[in-house]
Design a protein around this motif. Sequence first.
Motif, PDB file in Angstrom:
ATOM      1  N   ASN A   1      -8.113   9.248   0.102  1.00  0.00           N
ATOM      2  CA  ASN A   1      -7.182   9.417   1.199  1.00  0.00           C
ATOM      3  C   ASN A   1      -7.041  10.999   1.378  1.00  0.00           C
ATOM      4  O   ASN A   1      -7.552  11.791   2.158  1.00  0.00           O
ATOM      5  CB  ASN A   1      -6.144   8.583   1.168  1.00  0.00           C
ATOM      6  CG  ASN A   1      -5.145   8.692   2.400  1.00  0.00           C
ATOM      7  OD1 ASN A   1      -5.291   9.358   3.264  1.00  0.00           O
ATOM      8  ND2 ASN A   1      -3.964   8.065   2.311  1.00  0.00           N
TER       9      ASN A   1
ATOM     10  N   ALA B   1      -5.478   3.946   0.562  1.00  0.00           N
ATOM     11  CA  ALA B   1      -4.264   5.008   1.061  1.00  0.00           C
ATOM     12  C   ALA B   1      -3.660   5.569   0.132  1.00  0.00           C
ATOM     13  O   ALA B   1      -3.400   6.858   0.139  1.00  0.00           O
ATOM     14  CB  ALA B   1      -3.405   4.247   1.936  1.00  0.00           C
ATOM     15  N   HIS B   2      -3.534   5.303  -1.191  1.00  0.00           N
ATOM     16  CA  HIS B   2      -2.922   5.641  -2.556  1.00  0.00           C
ATOM     17  C   HIS B   2      -3.749   6.405  -3.337  1.00  0.00           C
ATOM     18  O   HIS B   2      -3.405   6.886  -4.354  1.00  0.00           O
ATOM     19  CB  HIS B   2      -2.009   4.671  -3.221  1.00  0.00           C
ATOM     20  CG  HIS B   2      -2.951   3.670  -3.882  1.00  0.00           C
ATOM     21  ND1 HIS B   2      -3.667   2.689  -3.379  1.00  0.00           N
ATOM     22  CD2 HIS B   2      -3.201   3.553  -5.120  1.00  0.00           C
ATOM     23  CE1 HIS B   2      -4.420   2.146  -4.049  1.00  0.00           C
ATOM     24  NE2 HIS B   2      -4.095   2.501  -5.308  1.00  0.00           N
TER      25      HIS B   2
ATOM     26  N   LEU C   1     -11.335   8.660   3.621  1.00  0.00           N
ATOM     27  CA  LEU C   1     -10.640   7.651   4.309  1.00  0.00           C
ATOM     28  C   LEU C   1     -10.068   8.160   5.686  1.00  0.00           C
ATOM     29  O   LEU C   1     -10.087   7.672   6.624  1.00  0.00           O
ATOM     30  CB  LEU C   1      -9.558   7.313   3.626  1.00  0.00           C
ATOM     31  CG  LEU C   1      -8.911   5.841   3.900  1.00  0.00           C
ATOM     32  CD1 LEU C   1      -9.921   4.754   3.532  1.00  0.00           C
ATOM     33  CD2 LEU C   1      -7.455   5.707   3.050  1.00  0.00           C
TER      34      LEU C   1
ATOM     35  N   SER D   1       0.765  -1.256  -0.026  1.00  0.00           N
ATOM     36  CA  SER D   1      -0.048   0.127   0.053  1.00  0.00           C
ATOM     37  C   SER D   1       0.979   1.196  -0.089  1.00  0.00           C
ATOM     38  O   SER D   1       0.727   2.307  -0.747  1.00  0.00           O
ATOM     39  CB  SER D   1      -0.930  -0.139   1.211  1.00  0.00           C
ATOM     40  OG  SER D   1      -1.601   1.003   1.320  1.00  0.00           O
TER      41      SER D   1
ATOM     42  N   THR E   1       1.392   4.014  -2.867  1.00  0.00           N
ATOM     43  CA  THR E   1       1.220   5.395  -2.680  1.00  0.00           C
ATOM     44  C   THR E   1       2.301   6.273  -3.298  1.00  0.00           C
ATOM     45  O   THR E   1       2.114   7.277  -3.722  1.00  0.00           O
ATOM     46  CB  THR E   1       1.079   5.724  -0.964  1.00  0.00           C
ATOM     47  OG1 THR E   1       0.067   4.675  -0.439  1.00  0.00           O
ATOM     48  CG2 THR E   1       0.687   7.297  -0.736  1.00  0.00           C
TER      49      THR E   1
ATOM     50  N   SER F   1      -0.287  10.980   3.154  1.00  0.00           N
ATOM     51  CA  SER F   1      -1.173   9.710   2.665  1.00  0.00           C
ATOM     52  C   SER F   1      -0.728   8.618   3.529  1.00  0.00           C
ATOM     53  O   SER F   1      -1.308   8.055   4.053  1.00  0.00           O
ATOM     54  CB  SER F   1      -0.921   9.527   1.259  1.00  0.00           C
ATOM     55  OG  SER F   1      -1.201  10.510   0.499  1.00  0.00           O
ATOM     56  N   SER F   2       0.702   8.472   3.772  1.00  0.00           N
ATOM     57  CA  SER F   2       1.301   7.389   4.552  1.00  0.00           C
ATOM     58  C   SER F   2       0.936   7.507   6.062  1.00  0.00           C
ATOM     59  O   SER F   2       0.944   6.600   6.819  1.00  0.00           O
ATOM     60  CB  SER F   2       2.860   7.455   4.245  1.00  0.00           C
ATOM     61  OG  SER F   2       3.080   7.415   3.149  1.00  0.00           O
TER      62      SER F   2
ATOM     63  N   VAL G   1      -1.679   7.754   7.612  1.00  0.00           N
ATOM     64  CA  VAL G   1      -2.807   7.277   7.941  1.00  0.00           C
ATOM     65  C   VAL G   1      -2.395   5.604   8.364  1.00  0.00           C
ATOM     66  O   VAL G   1      -3.161   5.340   9.281  1.00  0.00           O
ATOM     67  CB  VAL G   1      -3.890   7.298   6.660  1.00  0.00           C
ATOM     68  CG1 VAL G   1      -4.945   6.664   7.041  1.00  0.00           C
ATOM     69  CG2 VAL G   1      -3.903   8.906   6.184  1.00  0.00           C
ATOM     70  N   VAL G   2      -1.686   5.251   7.629  1.00  0.00           N
ATOM     71  CA  VAL G   2      -1.512   3.774   7.817  1.00  0.00           C
ATOM     72  C   VAL G   2      -0.851   3.763   9.378  1.00  0.00           C
ATOM     73  O   VAL G   2      -0.980   2.864  10.022  1.00  0.00           O
ATOM     74  CB  VAL G   2      -0.497   2.984   6.731  1.00  0.00           C
ATOM     75  CG1 VAL G   2      -0.226   1.765   6.875  1.00  0.00           C
ATOM     76  CG2 VAL G   2      -1.152   3.405   5.387  1.00  0.00           C
TER      77      VAL G   2
ATOM     78  N   ILE H   1      -7.930   1.128   4.403  1.00  0.00           N
ATOM     79  CA  ILE H   1      -6.917   1.927   4.553  1.00  0.00           C
ATOM     80  C   ILE H   1      -5.853   1.434   3.589  1.00  0.00           C
ATOM     81  O   ILE H   1      -5.274   1.943   2.685  1.00  0.00           O
ATOM     82  CB  ILE H   1      -5.950   1.851   6.086  1.00  0.00           C
ATOM     83  CG1 ILE H   1      -6.898   2.444   7.055  1.00  0.00           C
ATOM     84  CG2 ILE H   1      -4.827   2.503   5.991  1.00  0.00           C
ATOM     85  CD1 ILE H   1      -7.375   3.878   7.203  1.00  0.00           C
TER      86      ILE H   1
END
Lengths: 76, 548
Positions: free
Chosen positions: B140, B135-136, B157, A34, A38, B89-90, B92-93, B131
């Motif tokens: 998001n 996510a990408h 998201l 993921s 991204t 964006s990242s 969130v993870v 997610i």
Amino acid sequence: MPEQIPVTTKESGAMFDKNSKIFFFIFFLSIACSLAATYYNIMVLKNFRIFTEENVPEATDVYYYVFDFITGRNSN
Amino acid sequence: MEEAVSSACEWYSASLLIFSENVGPLVYYAHLLPLIASLLLGFFVILASRRALVHWVLFFMTLMFSAWVYFDLILWASPSPEFVMFFWSSIVVIELLIYTSCLYLVYLFCNDQKDVSIWTKLAISASFIPIILFAHTGYNVLGLSPDCDEGAIEGPLIQYLYLIEVLLIFWIAFLATRAYLKITDSLKRKQLAVISVGTIAFLLLFTAGNFTLIFSVGPLYDQYKLFGMPIFAGFVAYSVIRFRAFNLKVFTAQILIVASALLIFSLLFLRTIDNVRIVTIFTFALVCALGYVLIKSVRREIEQRELIEKQEQELEIANREQESLLNFISHEIKGYLTKSEAGFAAIAEGDYGAISDSLKTMSRSALGEVRKGVATVMEILDASNFKKGTVSYAKKTFDFKAATVSVIEELKPSAAERELSLDFSPDEGVFTVTGDEDKLKQHAIRNLIDNSIKYTPTGGQVHVKLACSPGKLRFSVEDNGVGITPEDMKRLFTEGGHGKDSMRVNVHSTGYGLYIAKQIVESHGGKIWAESEGQGKGSRFIVELPIT
């Protein structure tokens, strides 16, 4: 003195059983994929918008933007 | 997209992605302190033990939190739109990983530090599916806002993430409450309580910070959410000190010193007045030096404590083995002595035919010695049984005065042999006591009078008194013998509690007599104690027992 609680999780001393190891491998692999997606989408394809005062979406509009999985771009 | 990049905010470039002149000191203070606290906590925990799952989960959580803080600083400092978009964006993870690892941590404390089932892991990880999938995408983060302070425009998201975060906090609270009510071990309950409260406080503060963004309170308020980590570290430290929640030794002292030093060091970035800087640097050096000494001394103290604990365990084992051996030997010797006693008695009584006077005298003398040996062995065995708690009493009502008279009659020859005057002066009336007559006679009355006879020099006096007061009798034996020093008085009624000079006066003393007397008197609801003016000034032993 208070009794010390055991520090190992299994009698064998191994931290996880086989199923858990497989689970964590798949789980973290999915997260890595993921993040890689991204990175590719943003850093390589530069697939994002920079809004201006004129076209900045309202808070409710945000939900109507749809990601196009085929072209890999945002659209509305 | 080149066009997009060139239209980004005109900010200064950032070194190491996070240090930029665009960012104010408060932001660095709010980020760097929790970042360092988190890394310290994580590394101290994992260095303490790499075999425990709970340590790894805490380490992972602190690592994710540190990554989150670092990513957030990049968002504040970086002038690059790509960087802002990617890290936004990242993050969130990473944020969901912090929450789920907190849940995992509490699960472990609820589950006696044993791993949770694969189904629980799957249930927790289900929250990651949207997610991981989106996510990408624009669901998001949509893009960069024209307002440079705002940063990016977030998609649905993020709303999902905030909802999951709240649900995870409720999950943790429910889980901890249920386990707290179920766990019976008080130490484990306390560990769970402290860790759960610390975790919930940390996550609540974090979520509250997120909500300030939703309701547009202002980005500055969002900074305070990170202070949940030092609070969490404080809870972990408390659980280590009070309840040994993690297998950490000098952790507390170390983290205290390092955190204090860093706090002082961080002031250098907030205060730009030169004088203050000099004082700060001096204070920092002082804290480092004192901290080093403190950690060293704490480490030494802990090593000593561990050594004492180990020796205590070894001593306990040795003591148990010794007792068992003593019990065995006493039983064996008692058997041989009893047989010898019967043999000498038979010879003395003429059961094997007529014997000469000299042989008769020798047999009687031997019989007396063997009986003394039996009494000594019995005393040791009795003391051992008292210690093991295997003594039973045949309680019945009896006259204490009559019992005393019979013991005195038995001991009169011994007193006469040592040219002592032995007298008894009881109050009028009947002294009815409910208890084990044999044991009270043998170990309380006889033992005290016999002791006085043995420890009083030739020509001395032994007075036995029996008085009555409401609800109890008072039996006392007073002599003008060797007396008791204050030092001996302290260990008089303990196991093997010989007086300093008692072995010189009475070589046959086992040291268990008064210990047994105390056990018996107390198990009858009475009291026993001794009084003496000091060495050479005689002594008085007093027993108080409830009367029926």
